[in-house]
Design a protein around this motif. Structure first.
Motif, PDB file in Angstrom:
ATOM      1  N   VAL A  59       0.532  -1.575  -0.220  1.00  0.00           N
ATOM      2  CA  VAL A  59       0.111  -0.094   0.075  1.00  0.00           C
ATOM      3  C   VAL A  59       0.628   1.230  -0.277  1.00  0.00           C
ATOM      4  N   GLY A  60       2.030   1.032   0.941  1.00  0.00           N
ATOM      5  CA  GLY A  60       2.630   2.421   0.886  1.00  0.00           C
ATOM      6  C   GLY A  60       3.314   3.154  -0.095  1.00  0.00           C
ATOM      7  N   LEU A  61       4.160   1.768  -0.903  1.00  0.00           N
ATOM      8  CA  LEU A  61       5.097   1.908  -2.208  1.00  0.00           C
ATOM      9  C   LEU A  61       4.009   2.313  -3.476  1.00  0.00           C
TER      10      LEU A  61
ATOM     11  N   ALA B 282      -3.995  -5.141  -2.347  1.00  0.00           N
ATOM     12  CA  ALA B 282      -3.262  -5.188  -0.634  1.00  0.00           C
ATOM     13  C   ALA B 282      -4.681  -5.000   0.015  1.00  0.00           C
ATOM     14  N   CYS B 283      -5.191  -3.935  -0.093  1.00  0.00           N
ATOM     15  CA  CYS B 283      -6.405  -3.146   0.751  1.00  0.00           C
ATOM     16  C   CYS B 283      -7.453  -4.034   0.532  1.00  0.00           C
TER      17      CYS B 283
ATOM     18  N   PHE C 277      -9.522   2.837   0.483  1.00  0.00           N
ATOM     19  CA  PHE C 277      -8.814   2.704  -1.153  1.00  0.00           C
ATOM     20  C   PHE C 277      -9.339   3.551  -1.695  1.00  0.00           C
ATOM     21  N   PRO C 278     -10.463   4.170  -1.745  1.00  0.00           N
ATOM     22  CA  PRO C 278     -10.504   4.977  -2.881  1.00  0.00           C
ATOM     23  C   PRO C 278      -9.897   6.220  -2.378  1.00  0.00           C
ATOM     24  N   ALA C 279     -10.203   6.488  -0.812  1.00  0.00           N
ATOM     25  CA  ALA C 279     -10.163   7.680  -0.594  1.00  0.00           C
ATOM     26  C   ALA C 279      -7.815   7.777  -1.013  1.00  0.00           C
TER      27      ALA C 279
END
Length: 263
Positions: free
Chosen positions: A47-49, A93-94, A105-107
Motif C-alpha cells: 500500500v505504501g509503495l 492489498a486493501c 482505498f478510494p480516498a
C-alpha cells in the motif's frame, strides 16, 4: 539553479513518503498492541509503495502530456499502464487486508493522485499532503482493527494529527524559496513563521498519545529530541532542510513508540 530547486523538492517529497510509512506502521503497531503479523505488514508495504507510485505516475503523466517532444504520447501511454498497475496493486492489498481498509482505498487512491498533480508548494498543497499522511496512518490502524471509531482509536487520531500538521507545515514553509526575489518577502516571512508554529504544535498530539498509551520516560525524552530537531531546522539561515528533519523525526518516532512501551 532550477535543477537544484527540483532536486531539493524531490528530496523533501521522498522524506514525506518516509514519514507517511512511519505513521502507517506506527498506527499498526499501536493498534495491534505489538505490531501486525508478517502478512499484514507485507500488504502495508504494498500500500505504501503503491501510494508513492500513484503520485509519481500522475506527476510524470502530466509532464508527458504537456511535453512537445516527439514520442511524448508513447511515453504517456507507458506511464498510464504503470499507473493502472499501481492502482490495481493498491486495491488488491486493501482488499486482502479486509475490513475498513477496503473503504479507505478510494480516498487513498484519490489523494495519492492529487499529490502527483500539485504544481507548487503552499498551504493548499500542505493540506493535501497532510490528508495523505493521515490516511496512511488510518490504513495502518484499520489493517489490525475492525473499526476506526472507538475510544481506543484516540491513539490513531493523535498520530494522524501529528502527520497532518507536520506535512502541512513543510509544504507551507517550502513555499518560501520559490518566492525569493519576487517582491513578496513579507508574505514569505509570514508563511515561514506560520509553518514554524504549525511544526511546534504538531508535537502536542504526540504528547497526548504518550499519556493515553501509558508510554514511559524514554518516550518523553525522545519526544524532547523531536522538539529539538523540529526547532533546529529553522536555525539554518537561508535554507530549510525538511528532508533531513523529517528523516530524523521519523526515526525518533519509531524509537519512541518501540521503547515507550518498555521503559
Amino acid at each position: 539553479m532550477q535543477f537544484k530547486s527540483q532536486l531539493k523538492a524531490r528530496k523533501d517529497i521522498l522524506s514525506y513518503g518516509f514519514l507517511g510509512l512511519v505513521g502507517m506502521f506506527g498506527a499498526a503497531y499501536l493498534g495491534a498492541d505489538g505490531g501486525p503479523g508478517w502478512v499484514t505488514a507485507g500488504w502495508l508495504v504494498v500500500v505504501g509503495l503503491s501510494a508513492w507510485g500513484l503520485g509519481w505516475s500522475a506527476a510524470s503523466l502530466m509532464g508527458a502530456l504537456k511535453s512537445p517532444e516527439e514520442g511524448a504520447k508513447r511515453k504517456a501511454a507507458e506511464i498510464g499502464i504503470w499507473l493502472a498497475l499501481t492502482l490495481v496493486a493498491m486495491g488488491a492489498a486493501c482488499w486482502m487486508m479486509g475490513g475498513q481498509t477496503r473503504s479507505l482505498f478510494p480516498a487513498l487512491a484519490l489523494i495519492s493522485l492529487s499529490v502527483g498533480m500539485l504544481q507548487k508548494p503552499g498551504w493548499i498543497s500542505g493540506i493535501i499532503w497532510g490528508f495523505g499522511g493521515s490516511l496512511l496512518a488510518m490504513v495502518g490502524w484499520a489493517a489490525v482493527n475492525p473499526s476506526l471509531f472507538s475510544v481506543k482509536n484516540g491513539l490513531l487520531w493523535f498520530l494522524a494529527a501529528f502527520l497532518f500538521l507536520r506535512l502541512m507545515g513543510c509544504e507551507a514553509g517550502r513555499e518560501a524559496p520559490q518566492a525569493e526575489g519576487t517582491g513578496i518577502e513579507d508574505r514569505v516571512d509570514y508563511s515561514q513563521e506560520a509553518a514554524r508554529l504549525v511544526h511546534l504544535v504538531s508535537l502536542a498530539p504526540l504528547f497526548f498519545l504518550g499519556q493515553m498509551a501509558g508510554m514511559g520516560v524514554i518516550y518523553g525524552i525522545l519526544l524532547f529530541f523531536m522538539l529539538v530537531v523540529s526547532e533546529g531546522q529553522y536555525r539554518k539561515v537561508g535554507r530549510r532542510e525538511w528532508s533531513q528533519a523529517n528523516y530524523l523525526l521519523g526515526i525518533l518516532l519509531v524509537a519512541a513508540l518501540l521503547a515507550g512501551r518498555v521503559v
